[in-house]
Design an enzyme around this catalytic site. Structure first.
Site, mmCIF file in Angstrom:
data_model
loop_
_atom_site.group_PDB
_atom_site.id
_atom_site.type_symbol
_atom_site.label_atom_id
_atom_site.label_comp_id
_atom_site.label_asym_id
_atom_site.label_seq_id
_atom_site.Cartn_x
_atom_site.Cartn_y
_atom_site.Cartn_z
ATOM 1 N N THR A 1 0.804 -1.242 0.293
ATOM 2 C CA THR A 1 -0.002 0.084 0.015
ATOM 3 C C THR A 1 0.966 1.149 0.180
ATOM 4 O O THR A 1 1.920 1.444 0.504
ATOM 5 C CB THR A 1 -1.055 0.136 1.196
ATOM 6 O OG1 THR A 1 -1.850 1.137 1.055
ATOM 7 C CG2 THR A 1 -0.069 -0.026 2.622
ATOM 8 N N ARG A 2 0.386 2.330 -0.462
ATOM 9 C CA ARG A 2 1.046 3.652 -0.363
ATOM 10 C C ARG A 2 0.021 4.818 0.091
ATOM 11 O O ARG A 2 0.108 5.750 0.077
ATOM 12 C CB ARG A 2 1.291 4.209 -1.986
ATOM 13 C CG ARG A 2 0.209 4.016 -2.894
ATOM 14 C CD ARG A 2 0.718 4.688 -4.379
ATOM 15 N NE ARG A 2 -0.366 4.755 -5.237
ATOM 16 C CZ ARG A 2 -1.150 5.707 -5.353
ATOM 17 N NH1 ARG A 2 -1.119 6.819 -4.587
ATOM 18 N NH2 ARG A 2 -2.330 5.548 -6.146
ATOM 19 N N ASN A 3 -1.127 4.173 0.867
ATOM 20 C CA ASN A 3 -2.007 5.126 1.364
ATOM 21 C C ASN A 3 -2.366 4.530 2.868
ATOM 22 O O ASN A 3 -1.967 3.405 3.350
ATOM 23 C CB ASN A 3 -3.729 4.660 0.755
ATOM 24 C CG ASN A 3 -3.383 5.224 -0.922
ATOM 25 O OD1 ASN A 3 -2.885 6.190 -1.118
ATOM 26 N ND2 ASN A 3 -3.887 4.456 -1.677
#
EC number: 2.7.7.4
Length: 527
Positions: free
Chosen positions: A207-209
């Site tokens: 994830t990057r969130n």
């Protein structure tokens, strides 16, 4: 299932451990030409050195580069089972400008330097210096659209020449934040052994969130679908992600908090210093290979994995299942199994989450909050319900994403005439009379040249009045929604073309402009 064999059969940890040899390399480094790495190159180097990019032992030479671009394979490393080049979908290159390229020759050795502290990180022995066909790379690797962030970087920022060659590692890049969570492939494999997971399934979630309740639910379900003894690796990217993403400090605080919401012994967290390319299907395959090197045997891949959104035609760059289809194509060459991402939705009448493909949405009431809706709630200070995210997570997000009433702003005033100075004083006096904690700061012309300082003041919640004849760099730093530009009337040189609020100033409307600006700030929620 035992921890998988690294991609290519061997984990390539390239940092020299032998003390005399390391000292010898450090002495040699002092005599060599130096190349200071960019932020992306620094991320790439770290993952080459620590084995995350195994089997790579350096930046791609021309032969390997051409093979990766055209065939998704290395030419120099063969797959023992089929004799083809080993899978590698993303070109990992050391780009330089033409002037730098002409300073070096094949066989030369150069030292690679950390841009942050000038530490020597590795010595590269040059195998090839070449000018790539960037348009072909953009087309083959990232589908050609000029609005793709990887293509914008490739065509507008990256150097026109590439240097390829083998590396001898001297030091890993130094990190001062979340050190315990930044595990190399070797360290993470050792942790799996220590946790007793080495003979069990481990599924990685990229994830990057920030993560919310739905993410917890879907990762737990993914582990349950694999088997009774499956575990979860939360493996977020903390290198370079998509412009506009929430900063990694905020996200890591969220990940640490949400980790406490998993059953004991089910999940662990490790941070990945990857520079994402937002490359859709190719990037998904790349992510899977990286997770193999980190000791994971299952990997969650969702709809439009690593896609950057819409292209220049307003259409998604990648199809929703392109990533899953490419991974399926190469399934027999992977040491990792793909777990399709199952979208979950909240059922208010039952107070639980369920996979959306298991319910009849025409008969069952559902609830969801989109990313845009979440950002708006943070912006306005509206309540974020506990069914969507944990209160502890919301608190972290609010600390770094305050509502508009607590955000800063920049008012950029054309100071080519005295009237701009008059307006600056009038605005400072007017705005300081409002209640609240926001300070109104008026910069001088010299201070106004530093867009970084202006940006930091705005981040800290100040209202900043900036005299400038060139507002664009500051608007780019501060952001459209937190910028106002005041132009001299009929002065065509002043328009930034970027700010949400633009106002014109002439000799007879000073008070009117002050009123306009105040009303605009109120309409936007700053007051």
């Amino acid at each position: 299932m035992p921890i998988p064999t690294p991609h290519g059969g061997k984990l390539r940890d390239l940092v020299i451990r032998d003390a005399p040899l390391k000292q010898q390399l450090l002495q040699e480094a002092k005599t060599l030409p130096a190349l200071t790495l960019t932020a992306r190159q620094l991320c790439d180097l770290e993952l080459i050195l620590n084995g995350g990019f195994s089997p790579l032992t350096g930046f791609l030479n021309q032969e390997d580069y051409n093979s990766v671009v055209n065939d998704l394979r290395l030419s120099s490393v063969k797959n023992e089972s089929n004799g083809k080049g080993l899978l590698w979908p993303i070109p990992i290159t050391l780009d330089v400008d033409e002037t730098t390229s002409k300073k070096h020759s094949v066989g030369d050795r150069i030292v690679l330097i950390d841009l942050r502290d000038e530490t020597p990180l590795a010595i590269l022995t040059i195998e090839s210096i070449y000018k790539p066909d960037k348009k072909l790379e953009a087309e083959k690797v990232f589908r050609g659209d000029s609005e793709h962030p990887a293509n914008k970087y490739l065509l507008e920022t990256a150097g026109d020449y590439y240097i390829g060659g083998e590396l001898q590692g001297i030091n890993y890049p130094k990190h001062y934040d979340y050190v315990d969570a930044r595990k190399t492939p070797t360290e993470l494999r050792q942790e799996f052994e220590k946790l007793g997971w080495a003979q069990e399934n481990i599924v990685a979630f990229q994830t990057r969130n920030p993560m919310h309740r739905a993410h917890r639910e879907l990762t737990i379900r993914a582990a349950q679908d694999i088997g009774d003894k499956a575990h979860i690796l939360i493996h977020p990217v903390v290198g370079l992600t998509k412009p506009g993403d929430i900063d990694h400090h905020t996200r890591v605080k969220v990940y640490k908090q949400i980790l406490t919401k998993f059953p004991d012994g089910l999940a662990t967290l490790s941070l990945l210093p990857l520079a994402m390319r937002m490359g859709g299907d190719r990037e998904a395959l790349w992510h899977a290979l990286i997770r193999t090197n980190y000791g994971v045997d299952h990997f969650i891949v969702g709809r439009d994995h690593a896609g950057p959104g819409k292209n220049s035609q307003g259409v998604d760059f990648y199809g929703p299942y392109d990533a899953q289809e490419l991974l399926a194509k190469y399934d027999d060459e992977l040491n990792i199994k793909i777990v399709p991402f199952r979208m979950v939705t909240y059922l208010p009448d039952e107070d639980r989450y369920a996979p959306i493909d298991t319910i009849d949405v025409k008969k069952v009431r559902t609830a969801n909050i989109s990313g845009t809706e979440l950002r708006n709630k943070l912006k306005t200070g509206d309540e974020i319900p506990s069914w969507f995210s944990y209160p502890e997570v919301v608190k972290i997000l609010r600390e770094t994403n305050p509502p508009r009433s607590k955000q800063g702003f920049a008012i950029l005033i054309d100071n080519s005439h005295k009237l701009g100075d008059y307006l600056s004083f009038a605005l400072q006096s007017t705005l300081n009379q409002f209640s609240g904690e926001r300070r109104i700061t008026k910069l001088n012309a010299h201070q106004a040249n530093d867009s970084f300082i202006v940006g930091e003041l705005v981040k800290a919640g100040s209202g900043v009045i900036v005299p400038t004849t060139n507002p664009t760099p500051i608007v780019n730093v501060v952001g459209n929604g937190n910028s106002l530009v005041v132009n001299q009337k009929n002065n065509n040189n002043q328009a930034s073309g970027n700010a949400d609020g633009e106002f014109n100033l002439s000799n007879d409307d000073l008070v009117a402009v002050v009123d306009e600006i105040v009303n605009y700030l109120k309409d936007q929620g700053f007051y």
